[in-house]
Design a protein around this motif. Structure first.
Motif, mmCIF file in Angstrom:
data_model
loop_
_atom_site.group_PDB
_atom_site.id
_atom_site.type_symbol
_atom_site.label_atom_id
_atom_site.label_comp_id
_atom_site.label_asym_id
_atom_site.label_seq_id
_atom_site.Cartn_x
_atom_site.Cartn_y
_atom_site.Cartn_z
ATOM 1 N N GLU A 84 -40.267 20.123 16.698
ATOM 2 C CA GLU A 84 -39.817 21.522 16.662
ATOM 3 C C GLU A 84 -41.010 22.476 16.740
ATOM 4 O O GLU A 84 -40.955 23.484 17.450
ATOM 5 C CB GLU A 84 -39.001 21.789 15.387
ATOM 6 C CG GLU A 84 -38.410 23.170 15.311
ATOM 7 C CD GLU A 84 -37.363 23.477 16.383
ATOM 8 O OE1 GLU A 84 -37.168 24.677 16.678
ATOM 9 O OE2 GLU A 84 -36.740 22.543 16.924
ATOM 10 N N GLN A 86 -43.900 21.846 18.130
ATOM 11 C CA GLN A 86 -44.413 21.760 19.501
ATOM 12 C C GLN A 86 -43.533 22.572 20.452
ATOM 13 O O GLN A 86 -44.031 23.276 21.316
ATOM 14 C CB GLN A 86 -44.496 20.306 19.949
ATOM 15 C CG GLN A 86 -45.101 20.144 21.325
ATOM 16 C CD GLN A 86 -45.201 18.685 21.738
ATOM 17 O OE1 GLN A 86 -44.515 17.818 21.208
ATOM 18 N NE2 GLN A 86 -46.069 18.423 22.700
ATOM 19 N N LYS A 87 -42.230 22.463 20.272
ATOM 20 C CA LYS A 87 -41.286 23.206 21.111
ATOM 21 C C LYS A 87 -41.525 24.708 21.009
ATOM 22 O O LYS A 87 -41.419 25.440 21.994
ATOM 23 C CB LYS A 87 -39.859 22.855 20.664
ATOM 24 C CG LYS A 87 -38.761 23.460 21.480
ATOM 25 C CD LYS A 87 -37.440 22.836 21.028
ATOM 26 C CE LYS A 87 -36.377 23.883 20.914
ATOM 27 N NZ LYS A 87 -35.102 23.349 20.424
ATOM 28 N N ARG A 88 -41.893 25.163 19.801
ATOM 29 C CA ARG A 88 -42.155 26.591 19.573
ATOM 30 C C ARG A 88 -43.589 26.990 19.925
ATOM 31 O O ARG A 88 -43.935 28.169 19.880
ATOM 32 C CB ARG A 88 -41.911 26.951 18.112
ATOM 33 C CG ARG A 88 -40.481 26.781 17.669
ATOM 34 C CD ARG A 88 -40.346 27.204 16.233
ATOM 35 N NE ARG A 88 -39.042 26.895 15.690
ATOM 36 C CZ ARG A 88 -38.644 27.273 14.484
ATOM 37 N NH1 ARG A 88 -39.444 27.985 13.717
ATOM 38 N NH2 ARG A 88 -37.452 26.941 14.047
#
Length: 166
Positions: A84, A86-88
């Motif tokens: 999460e 990394q996604k952000r």
């Protein structure tokens, strides 16, 4: 170090400790000599009694299952948090600050004062609240941060459709 690490790492410490203890007698164990110990292998003798590996395994089976389950949960949550973050496009530390610290209300002055009164007798007579304010705030905020962390972890697991098969 991440102040939320205890939420994720408590069972890992227990696992590491268990593995460390298990490794202490490595030279004397049948497994170290290449043979796999069987259930009938005597693992201890004391007071005229013997304890076999099978008997020991029976006694620790439930604890071992719980440890595996907790460790599995920890590994999955750590990975979900990293994914999460990394996604952000942020670090896991930033994720914790945004999702836990920023979304947990600070303790009231009354709560801080109450905690101060509890610890004050254990401190030097010249200690002041201002000297210990940050530590007291962290102490009082701890349970609220842990509760928020549990909520965040539950949301991440639900979002990922986590299915534990152990």
């Amino acid at each position: 170090m991440n102040r939320f690490a205890p939420v994720l790492r408590s069972s890992a410490l227990l696992l590491c400790f268990s593995l460390l203890i298990a490794g202490c007698n490595k030279e004397r164990s049948p497994a170290a000599a290449g043979a796999q110990p069987g259930a009938d292998t005597v693992v201890a003798t004391y007071g005229g009694k013997t304890l076999t590996l099978g008997e020991l395994d029976q006694k620790i089976a439930e604890d071992l299952f719980k440890l595996r389950r907790q460790s599995l949960e920890q590994v999955v949550v750590e990975d979900l948090v990293a994914m999460e973050a990394q996604k952000r496009g942020i670090t896991t530390e930033q994720f914790f600050k945004e999702e836990i610290e920023a979304k947990t209300p600070p303790p009231s002055e009354e709560d801080i004062q109450k905690a101060w009164e509890q610890v004050k007798p254990q401190l030097p007579p010249d200690a002041t609240l201002d000297q210990f304010r940050e530590r007291i705030i962290q102490y009082v905020s701890g349970p609220k941060h842990q509760e928020r962390a549990r909520q965040v972890f539950a949301e991440l697991k639900q979002k990922a459709n986590l299915e534990i098969k152990l």
